[in-house]
Write a protein that holds these residues in place. Sequence first.
Motif, PDB file in Angstrom:
ATOM      1  N   ASP B 149     -41.750  51.591  44.114  1.00  0.00           N
ATOM      2  CA  ASP B 149     -41.295  52.549  43.101  1.00  0.00           C
ATOM      3  C   ASP B 149     -41.384  51.963  41.700  1.00  0.00           C
ATOM      4  O   ASP B 149     -41.836  52.621  40.764  1.00  0.00           O
ATOM      5  CB  ASP B 149     -39.837  52.954  43.374  1.00  0.00           C
ATOM      6  CG  ASP B 149     -39.738  53.980  44.501  1.00  0.00           C
ATOM      7  OD1 ASP B 149     -40.769  54.623  44.802  1.00  0.00           O
ATOM      8  OD2 ASP B 149     -38.641  54.136  45.058  1.00  0.00           O
ATOM      9  N   ASP B 153     -43.548  53.458  38.795  1.00  0.00           N
ATOM     10  CA  ASP B 153     -42.850  53.942  37.590  1.00  0.00           C
ATOM     11  C   ASP B 153     -43.479  53.338  36.336  1.00  0.00           C
ATOM     12  O   ASP B 153     -43.714  54.020  35.338  1.00  0.00           O
ATOM     13  CB  ASP B 153     -41.368  53.531  37.616  1.00  0.00           C
ATOM     14  CG  ASP B 153     -40.567  54.220  38.708  1.00  0.00           C
ATOM     15  OD1 ASP B 153     -41.122  55.129  39.364  1.00  0.00           O
ATOM     16  OD2 ASP B 153     -39.391  53.854  38.903  1.00  0.00           O
ATOM     17  N   ILE B 156     -46.893  54.807  35.394  1.00  0.00           N
ATOM     18  CA  ILE B 156     -46.759  56.075  34.651  1.00  0.00           C
ATOM     19  C   ILE B 156     -46.243  55.793  33.240  1.00  0.00           C
ATOM     20  O   ILE B 156     -46.712  56.377  32.255  1.00  0.00           O
ATOM     21  CB  ILE B 156     -45.806  57.044  35.396  1.00  0.00           C
ATOM     22  CG1 ILE B 156     -46.321  57.352  36.808  1.00  0.00           C
ATOM     23  CG2 ILE B 156     -45.597  58.321  34.587  1.00  0.00           C
ATOM     24  CD1 ILE B 156     -47.555  58.208  36.894  1.00  0.00           C
ATOM     25  N   GLY B 157     -45.306  54.869  33.127  1.00  0.00           N
ATOM     26  CA  GLY B 157     -44.778  54.494  31.808  1.00  0.00           C
ATOM     27  C   GLY B 157     -45.881  53.973  30.894  1.00  0.00           C
ATOM     28  O   GLY B 157     -45.938  54.307  29.712  1.00  0.00           O
ATOM     29  N   LYS B 208     -48.277  60.518  43.524  1.00  0.00           N
ATOM     30  CA  LYS B 208     -47.198  61.504  43.660  1.00  0.00           C
ATOM     31  C   LYS B 208     -46.562  61.801  42.298  1.00  0.00           C
ATOM     32  O   LYS B 208     -46.316  62.959  41.945  1.00  0.00           O
ATOM     33  CB  LYS B 208     -46.148  60.943  44.620  1.00  0.00           C
ATOM     34  CG  LYS B 208     -44.958  61.839  44.832  1.00  0.00           C
ATOM     35  CD  LYS B 208     -43.853  61.102  45.582  1.00  0.00           C
ATOM     36  CE  LYS B 208     -42.516  61.761  45.331  1.00  0.00           C
ATOM     37  NZ  LYS B 208     -41.392  60.851  45.507  1.00  0.00           N
ATOM     38  N   ARG B 209     -46.327  60.762  41.516  1.00  0.00           N
ATOM     39  CA  ARG B 209     -45.722  60.956  40.189  1.00  0.00           C
ATOM     40  C   ARG B 209     -46.688  61.692  39.257  1.00  0.00           C
ATOM     41  O   ARG B 209     -46.298  62.624  38.559  1.00  0.00           O
ATOM     42  CB  ARG B 209     -45.331  59.597  39.598  1.00  0.00           C
ATOM     43  CG  ARG B 209     -44.065  59.029  40.256  1.00  0.00           C
ATOM     44  CD  ARG B 209     -43.960  57.517  40.082  1.00  0.00           C
ATOM     45  NE  ARG B 209     -42.743  56.965  40.676  1.00  0.00           N
ATOM     46  CZ  ARG B 209     -42.525  56.818  41.971  1.00  0.00           C
ATOM     47  NH1 ARG B 209     -43.449  57.199  42.842  1.00  0.00           N
ATOM     48  NH2 ARG B 209     -41.397  56.304  42.420  1.00  0.00           N
ATOM     49  N   GLU B 211     -49.003  63.710  39.955  1.00  0.00           N
ATOM     50  CA  GLU B 211     -49.142  65.122  40.345  1.00  0.00           C
ATOM     51  C   GLU B 211     -48.073  65.993  39.692  1.00  0.00           C
ATOM     52  O   GLU B 211     -48.318  67.158  39.374  1.00  0.00           O
ATOM     53  CB  GLU B 211     -49.049  65.262  41.866  1.00  0.00           C
ATOM     54  CG  GLU B 211     -50.361  65.005  42.566  1.00  0.00           C
ATOM     55  CD  GLU B 211     -50.308  65.458  44.018  1.00  0.00           C
ATOM     56  OE1 GLU B 211     -50.965  66.455  44.350  1.00  0.00           O
ATOM     57  OE2 GLU B 211     -49.583  64.812  44.812  1.00  0.00           O
ATOM     58  N   ALA B 212     -46.873  65.434  39.496  1.00  0.00           N
ATOM     59  CA  ALA B 212     -45.801  66.205  38.870  1.00  0.00           C
ATOM     60  C   ALA B 212     -46.099  66.474  37.391  1.00  0.00           C
ATOM     61  O   ALA B 212     -45.443  67.292  36.756  1.00  0.00           O
ATOM     62  CB  ALA B 212     -44.467  65.467  39.017  1.00  0.00           C
ATOM     63  N   PHE B 213     -47.082  65.755  36.841  1.00  0.00           N
ATOM     64  CA  PHE B 213     -47.533  66.006  35.468  1.00  0.00           C
ATOM     65  C   PHE B 213     -48.805  66.867  35.491  1.00  0.00           C
ATOM     66  O   PHE B 213     -49.562  66.884  34.529  1.00  0.00           O
ATOM     67  CB  PHE B 213     -47.824  64.673  34.755  1.00  0.00           C
ATOM     68  CG  PHE B 213     -46.608  63.798  34.510  1.00  0.00           C
ATOM     69  CD1 PHE B 213     -46.012  63.773  33.257  1.00  0.00           C
ATOM     70  CD2 PHE B 213     -46.055  63.016  35.515  1.00  0.00           C
ATOM     71  CE1 PHE B 213     -44.902  62.969  33.013  1.00  0.00           C
ATOM     72  CE2 PHE B 213     -44.952  62.205  35.283  1.00  0.00           C
ATOM     73  CZ  PHE B 213     -44.362  62.184  34.017  1.00  0.00           C
ATOM     74  N   ASP B 214     -49.040  67.531  36.611  1.00  0.00           N
ATOM     75  CA  ASP B 214     -50.223  68.382  36.791  1.00  0.00           C
ATOM     76  C   ASP B 214     -51.529  67.629  36.623  1.00  0.00           C
ATOM     77  O   ASP B 214     -52.526  68.200  36.164  1.00  0.00           O
ATOM     78  CB  ASP B 214     -50.191  69.590  35.832  1.00  0.00           C
ATOM     79  CG  ASP B 214     -48.944  70.432  36.029  1.00  0.00           C
ATOM     80  OD1 ASP B 214     -48.552  70.617  37.199  1.00  0.00           O
ATOM     81  OD2 ASP B 214     -48.360  70.880  35.027  1.00  0.00           O
TER      82      ASP B 214
END
Lengths: 329, 360
Positions: B149, B153, B156-157, B208-209, B211-214
């Motif tokens: 994780d 994280d 993405i950061g 997965k992360r 994808e939540a930002f399209d």
Amino acid sequence: MAASNTQSKEDTPTLPLLLIHRFPSFKLSFFPFLYTKYTVLDQHADPPQTRFADLSKSARLMLCVGPTPVTSADLDRYPAVECILGSCAGFDHFDLAACRRRGIRVTSSGEAFSDDVADYAVGLAIDVLRRVSAANRFVRTGSWPARKEYTLGSKVSGKRVGILGLGNIGWRVAKRFESFNCSIAYNSRKIKSQVPYPYYANVTNLASNSDILVICCALTDETYHVVNKDVLEKLGKTGIIINVGRGSLIDEKELVEFLIRGEIGGAGFDVFEHEPHVPKELLALDNVVLSPHKAVLTPESFAALEELVISNVDAFFSSKPLRAEIELD
Amino acid sequence: MLATLSRRAASQPSISLTCNSLSHIFITIQSIVTSHSHLSFFHHQSEMESIGVLMMCPMNNYLEQELDKRFNLFRYWTQPRRSEFLIQHAESIRAVVGNASAGADAELIDALPKLEIVSSFSVGLDKIDLIKCKGKGIRVTNTPDVLTDDVADLAIGLMLAVLRRISECDRYVRSGAWKHGDFKLTTKFSGKRVGIIGLGRIGLAIAKRAEAFDCSISYHSRSEKPNINYKYYGSIIELASNCDILVVACALTPETTHIVNREVIDALGPKGVLINIGRGPHVDEPELVSALVEGRLGGAGLDVFEKEPEVPEQLFGLDNVVLLPHVGSGTMETRKDMADLVLGNLEAHFANKPLLTPVV
């Protein structure tokens, strides 16, 4: 009087009047396009428009650029205005009471900026918790070889995220944090049906149950300094606060005190109470991330705004429904 | 009042009696439990305490303290004469604790004939000679899952920090420049095409992360993964040509060394962004630096470097890069979990129990 009437009748422009209201430094890339379809009235046009004062009195539609204030006095100067197209996510720069009294409809940027602001909120939160900007400074100043181990950060995944304002931006923030296995709770004026997240009617209670408090509600009389001493106390030493709304949503003086005393874990700010002034006490802190009110500033956001504004101008003159209209209740 | 007093007086002895007998019983039980557990604890402990554990470099205070409590801990980095030290303690060192920067190479393994286990405080094992360990029957453990994780994280950061120029913004505000003008436009993150090299635990968590930002996801790995909806590219050049953000999330092996070379960087192009949360040697660093300096690559977010803690100084002046001191798993929560895994593996090994996270 009669002569001037005759003259203005002769010169009545054939294209519909579109009044642009802006600070001199604010421009939008699609202004030239608007000139091709409308009679654009711009107080700050270069060269100056000689008939601005005269024609602007009859303009029914105003395009307000950025956070340029629209006061009751402005509306007195432009008595024919029936609709104001905003280009911000917020609408605290409009005298909404005056608009309501005069029956003026108002729009915002709607969803045009929502993805960018939500992305920015998540980016600031990761930055604060994982110390991205501070660690980047550490490397760039050549401190790594000398000090070897960098201060540990705090985990993002699994944290409890409290969202203040679950509108276009807030629910996008929620969706993004859910992918980090974060639990979501929110506060807003009213409980939202169809929303699976726990609702807290009280911001202090939301803060007690959050590790990350994200502020993305509109600034109104009710939300001014909604994040006060009580809320900060409840958020506590390990909590962080992210503000992508407006500076005045937070009692900034109080927050600075909390940060200096280490009574709050950290903060990420895209907005401040007295922009571009930033409290100098913040400049030395490694647990804060400071950004110059630019969460929305990407070419993609402006393209979406352009599409929205142009379609709304068109809708207004053809009496079709407007998009992103604000409820003036 | 009187009544209360007399009642109290009357009840006093009985209470104290109960108290006495209870506490007596309690003490008796306690002493049995204590002596018993103390005995077994002592037995267990004395056995463990004699086991020599060599810690390669400082990595975590909690881990160091706990190792010191439980084993005969040697701190390799404090030894002024290392070869002499190794000769002197060759018979007692049965375990090595390493991490992403210092593990167990062939030389060290040869110098420690009693070595039974290498427990690494990392997920990557590129600093351990795995083949040699296997050949000699030395067990190897790592710390998978607990840091997945954190690394995802941070990936993405870094994407957000590079595209939205968050660190540059922070520098801009701190320098006082905001008062004199407006900050430039940055690039949207949502909806970008993310290409992932290595779709293991970390790669999947990044996917997965994102994808939540399209974001659309594609990947490259040794072979196509079954039951995965993301687009697979057998060629890394093709992956780089078809994404906006390229993330390195694979293990470092001889095959993946310099997997991001000049061709890949050029395929990513002047608008592309490279994120490396894997290992420094995954990327041909001189090529990356020249691409960034010449504007052939849009930007980079780097948590790892080829010669850590050395970072190419040409990068210090660039605004489109974010440079981190290898902190992918650098959170208090995760480092504690990783330390517990290292301790748990060592204790399991020396108690002849199954290892928690064995690799070899």
